[in-house]
Design an enzyme around this catalytic site. Structure first.
Site, PDB file in Angstrom:
ATOM      1  N   TYR A   1      -6.178  10.593   4.455  1.00  0.00           N
ATOM      2  CA  TYR A   1      -4.798  10.942   4.101  1.00  0.00           C
ATOM      3  C   TYR A   1      -4.772  11.772   2.809  1.00  0.00           C
ATOM      4  O   TYR A   1      -5.807  12.244   2.350  1.00  0.00           O
ATOM      5  CB  TYR A   1      -3.950   9.678   4.038  1.00  0.00           C
ATOM      6  CG  TYR A   1      -3.826   9.010   5.389  1.00  0.00           C
ATOM      7  CD1 TYR A   1      -3.255   9.684   6.472  1.00  0.00           C
ATOM      8  CD2 TYR A   1      -4.323   7.718   5.608  1.00  0.00           C
ATOM      9  CE1 TYR A   1      -3.167   9.101   7.724  1.00  0.00           C
ATOM     10  CE2 TYR A   1      -4.232   7.120   6.866  1.00  0.00           C
ATOM     11  CZ  TYR A   1      -3.654   7.812   7.919  1.00  0.00           C
ATOM     12  OH  TYR A   1      -3.575   7.232   9.164  1.00  0.00           O
TER      13      TYR A   1
ATOM     14  N   ARG B   1      -7.310   1.991  -2.514  1.00  0.00           N
ATOM     15  CA  ARG B   1      -8.199   1.872  -1.356  1.00  0.00           C
ATOM     16  C   ARG B   1      -8.954   3.185  -1.158  1.00  0.00           C
ATOM     17  O   ARG B   1      -8.365   4.267  -1.221  1.00  0.00           O
ATOM     18  CB  ARG B   1      -7.412   1.544  -0.089  1.00  0.00           C
ATOM     19  CG  ARG B   1      -8.327   1.026   1.034  1.00  0.00           C
ATOM     20  CD  ARG B   1      -7.571   0.652   2.279  1.00  0.00           C
ATOM     21  NE  ARG B   1      -8.226  -0.459   2.969  1.00  0.00           N
ATOM     22  CZ  ARG B   1      -8.220  -0.628   4.283  1.00  0.00           C
ATOM     23  NH1 ARG B   1      -7.609   0.233   5.070  1.00  0.00           N
ATOM     24  NH2 ARG B   1      -8.807  -1.666   4.820  1.00  0.00           N
TER      25      ARG B   1
ATOM     26  N   GLN C   1       0.852  -1.182   0.000  1.00  0.00           N
ATOM     27  CA  GLN C   1       0.000   0.000   0.000  1.00  0.00           C
ATOM     28  C   GLN C   1       0.891   1.236   0.000  1.00  0.00           C
ATOM     29  O   GLN C   1       1.561   1.536   0.988  1.00  0.00           O
ATOM     30  CB  GLN C   1      -0.915   0.018   1.223  1.00  0.00           C
ATOM     31  CG  GLN C   1      -1.922   1.168   1.173  1.00  0.00           C
ATOM     32  CD  GLN C   1      -2.723   1.296   2.449  1.00  0.00           C
ATOM     33  OE1 GLN C   1      -2.172   1.674   3.485  1.00  0.00           O
ATOM     34  NE2 GLN C   1      -4.004   0.996   2.387  1.00  0.00           N
TER      35      GLN C   1
ATOM     36  N   GLY D   1      -8.796  -7.057   9.043  1.00  0.00           N
ATOM     37  CA  GLY D   1      -7.712  -6.273   9.608  1.00  0.00           C
ATOM     38  C   GLY D   1      -7.236  -6.819  10.931  1.00  0.00           C
ATOM     39  O   GLY D   1      -6.413  -7.734  10.988  1.00  0.00           O
TER      40      GLY D   1
END
Length: 370
Positions: free
Chosen positions: A184, A232, A97, A322
């Site tokens: 982000y 994502r 990622q 996760g």
């Protein structure tokens, strides 16, 4: 009907099952360089068909956590090769990622103590980075006020993403997942409540707010091919002070159609309802599925039952887990045999050594008696 334990063809990859290790920041790579513990950690979780690594900064500027493994220099590339070799030897696929945190950073993490960068100069004053405090000790610190990127600086960041994708391919990864979620940098451009620009990367138009995201996607595709590029997203997410904005649903459905046209490898949606954010509107996931014709992954509050229901109905193609993968490196086998699911120690999520990282053992007892 497809189920979690079934194989899945992701482009040229044949995944041994439809379980995905979701990206989880662990902050255990001193100097931003993966090490033997990193390789052991991911190797232990290779019972999944696909692993998405923790967020991997594309540059020092992109860092928001102490000791996250990076992907911007030769030493990091060489170190990641040990990880990808380990996972491939164990029969799983792995993508990294690629990550730029934008304003969710701190001056202690930035080159020369500079301000973090973002789409905006507005500080996320209620959010934290994992940086260094005034005594030089690592810990959560308030995100610093950012510098709004100029257009020429935006072009440079796009190039940083593209170079990170090329570096990932050199390191042996099967592809990259562009981090466009969780508040982000990419989402700081997408979100109309944060993006307060008045140039071609902002304003009130969806096309302008999506421009940076699509330039990053296109640049990565140009370097390593669409079949190796995923992204994502966290539609309607509110982490790191994202806010409501007009046309939010249409923005993400427009992005879905653009990504579909580009034939990216996958879209990985993070449902932040599991983290206390408002749930995605009723029917939104199905609308996204109709707009995006490629592989769709869903993470957030996933269970075996939920995964099989969504896989069976065709709404998603892969199910990502996760926190469950932190304490259950053999999660697929535990689900397959009905073995107990262990709970992770939240206090050991970030930083430290092997404790709470590689010392969670696979299950060796008898099947759970109900």
């Amino acid at each position: 009907m497809p189920a979690l334990f079934d194989e899945y063809s992701l482009g040229n990859l044949v995944l041994k099952n439809r379980s995905v290790v979701a990206p989880m920041t662990r902050a255990r790579a001193p100097g931003h360089i993966p090490n033997e513990l990193t390789a052991r950690y991911y190797g232990q979780r290779a019972d999944a068909g696909l692993i998405v690594t923790e967020g991997t900064p594309i540059s020092q500027e992109g860092c928001g956590f102490v000791d996250c493994p990076g992907i911007w220099n030769a030493q990091q590339i060489d170190a990641w090769k040990k990880v990808t070799d380990r996972v491939h030897d164990l029969g799983s696929a792995i993508v990294t990622q690629i990550w730029h945190v934008g304003r969710i950073s701190h001056v202690s993490l930035q080159p020369d103590g500079n301000a973090p960068v973002s789409s905006t100069s507005t500080q996320a004053a209620q959010s934290s980075a994992f940086g260094y405090d005034e005594k030089g000790k690592p810990g959560f610190v308030t995100a610093s006020r950012p510098h709004a990127l100029t257009v020429s600086e935006i072009h440079r960041v796009v190039e940083d993403f593209a170079q990170a994708a090329e570096n990932a391919a050199e390191a042996g990864f099967d592809g990259v997942e562009i981090h466009g979620a969780n508040g982000y940098l990419i989402e700081q451009f997408i979100n109309g409540a944060v993006n307060d620009r008045h140039d071609q990367y902002g304003g009130d138009t969806t096309a302008n707010r999506l421009r940076f995201t699509l330039e990053v996607v296109d640049a990565c595709i140009a370097r390593i091919g669409a079949s190796r590029v995923g992204i994502r997203l966290s539609p309607f997410g509110r982490l790191h002070e994202l806010g409501d904005f007009d046309g939010e649903e249409d923005t993400f459905l427009t992005l879905a159609r653009e990504l579909s046209q580009r034939k990216v490898a996958f879209v990985h949606i993070m449902d932040q309802a599991s983290r206390g954010a408002p749930a995605m509107p009723e029917g939104f996931l199905e609308k996204f599925r109709a707009a995006f014709t490629g592989t769709l992954i869903l993470a957030g509050g996933m269970t075996l039952e939920k995964a099989n229901e969504l896989l069976g109905s065709g709404v998603i193609d892969l199910a990502a887990f996760g926190a469950k993968y932190i304490a259950n490196p053999d999660l697929v086998e535990r689900y397959r045999h009905g073995w107990p699911i262990s709970e992770p120690d939240h206090s050991l999520y970030y930083g430290g050594d092997e404790h709470g990282y590689t010392d969670y053992a696979p299950y060796s007892g008898h099947p759970l008696i109900k």
